[in-house]
Scaffold this active site. Structure first.
Site, PDB file in Angstrom:
ATOM      1  N   HIS A 196      -1.162  51.636  36.638  1.00 59.95           N
ATOM      2  CA  HIS A 196       0.189  51.253  36.208  1.00 59.95           C
ATOM      3  C   HIS A 196       1.079  50.934  37.402  1.00 59.95           C
ATOM      4  CE1 HIS A 196      -1.346  52.984  32.510  1.00 59.95           C
ATOM      5  NE2 HIS A 196      -0.263  52.596  31.861  1.00 59.95           N
ATOM      6  N   HIS A 238      -1.789  61.036  37.276  1.00 63.89           N
ATOM      7  CA  HIS A 238      -2.095  60.601  38.638  1.00 63.89           C
ATOM      8  C   HIS A 238      -1.431  61.523  39.652  1.00 63.89           C
ATOM      9  CE1 HIS A 238      -3.906  56.820  37.323  1.00 63.89           C
ATOM     10  NE2 HIS A 238      -2.871  56.662  36.500  1.00 63.89           N
TER      11      HIS A 238
END
Length: 282
Positions: A196, A238
């Site tokens: 992303h 993440h």
């Protein structure tokens, strides 16, 4: 009973024992007679075995002390580079876990999880690829189609590169989570690099370079890219280093796409092939 008879009786009793039965057997041809001369070499050979074992054990003892310091040095005296990398990784994991405040519904910011997930969805690869295709089908200008075709190729390049790096590194996120359906479709399964963040950085830089936008919109576009990358850290997907490397990778994809920019004629050819209306003789 005379003493000689007594001694003979004792010898017979001793020779009748099981351990002395071999002494009663007759001597065969080719075998030495019973005596000290025939049994002494065997005794020496038996004595030599422990000495050989002792020398072998002494040799092993000499070799083992030579191996132990190497193992101790490797475990107890690592290099400065290894210490620095392990320390940075430990700090990264610790900060990433603390920032995962929306990882679960029972987390400290669990009430904001749906809103953060919606923000992360705006930077998903499937969302941008479908949106770009829809805009391309409705575009009527050659300039707009040129920009959209190059954007679509940049998105495909970003998805494939990030998926390949994730398969190669196979780093897991700070929290053990099962990837969602859209993540599996976009091949965004592992943690490094953050897909992303890479996509948001590439798209924002692409739009800033090829669209004429007002200053407030340009600021909002940069802020959107940063928040999309940060949202995945807040969701526990993440690490911080994954997000930073994702931003760097997205800028690299933009630079690569600028060097191989497709012209308007090439884009029209690709559009004709995709719509099955291309003719090689036209």
């Amino acid at each position: 009973m005379p003493p000689k008879a007594r001694s003979k009786a004792r010898e017979r009793n001793v020779l009748d024992r099981p351990e002395f039965m071999s002494l009663n057997q007759p001597v065969r041809a080719g075998q030495p007679e019973r005596g000290g001369s025939a049994r002494r070499p065997q005794f020496k050979h038996q004595q030599s075995l422990p000495s050989e074992e002792s020398t072998e054990s002494a040799g092993k003892d000499k070799k083992e002390p030579g191996k132990l310091p190497e193992e101790d040095c490797m475990l107890l005296n690592p290099s400065f580079k290894g210490i620095a990398i392990n320390s940075l990784l430990a700090i990264d994991i610790s900060l990433s876990k603390r920032m995962g405040v929306c990882a679960y519904t029972y987390s400290s910011w669990g009430a904001c999880r749906s809103m953060i997930s919606l923000l992360a969805l705006t930077g998903h690869g499937i969302t941008w690829i479908i949106g770009t295709i829809v805009c391309l089908t409705r575009s009527n200008t050659l300039a707009g189609q040129e920009v959209l075709v190059n954007l679509l190729l940049a998105l495909l390049l970003d998805v494939m590169t990030v998926a390949g790096l994730q398969r190669l590194v196979k780093r897991k996120g700070p929290w053990e989570m099962v990837p969602g359906f859209l993540d599996c479709v976009a091949m965004d399964i592992y943690s490094f690099p953050a897909a992303h963040a890479s996509r948001a950085a590439m798209v924002s830089k692409f739009l800033l370079s090829h669209l004429v936008l007002a200053v407030p919109l340009r600021i909002l576009l940069v802020l959107w890219a940063f928040l999309v990358g940060l949202s995945r850290v807040l969701l526990g997907r993440h690490h911080l280093t994954d997000m930073v490397c994702g931003f760097a990778l997205g800028l690299l994809h933009f630079s690569l796409m600028e060097t191989v920019w497709l012209s308007s004629n090439t884009c029209q050819t690709l559009i004709s092939i995709s719509t099955l209306s291309w003719s090689p003789f036209s």
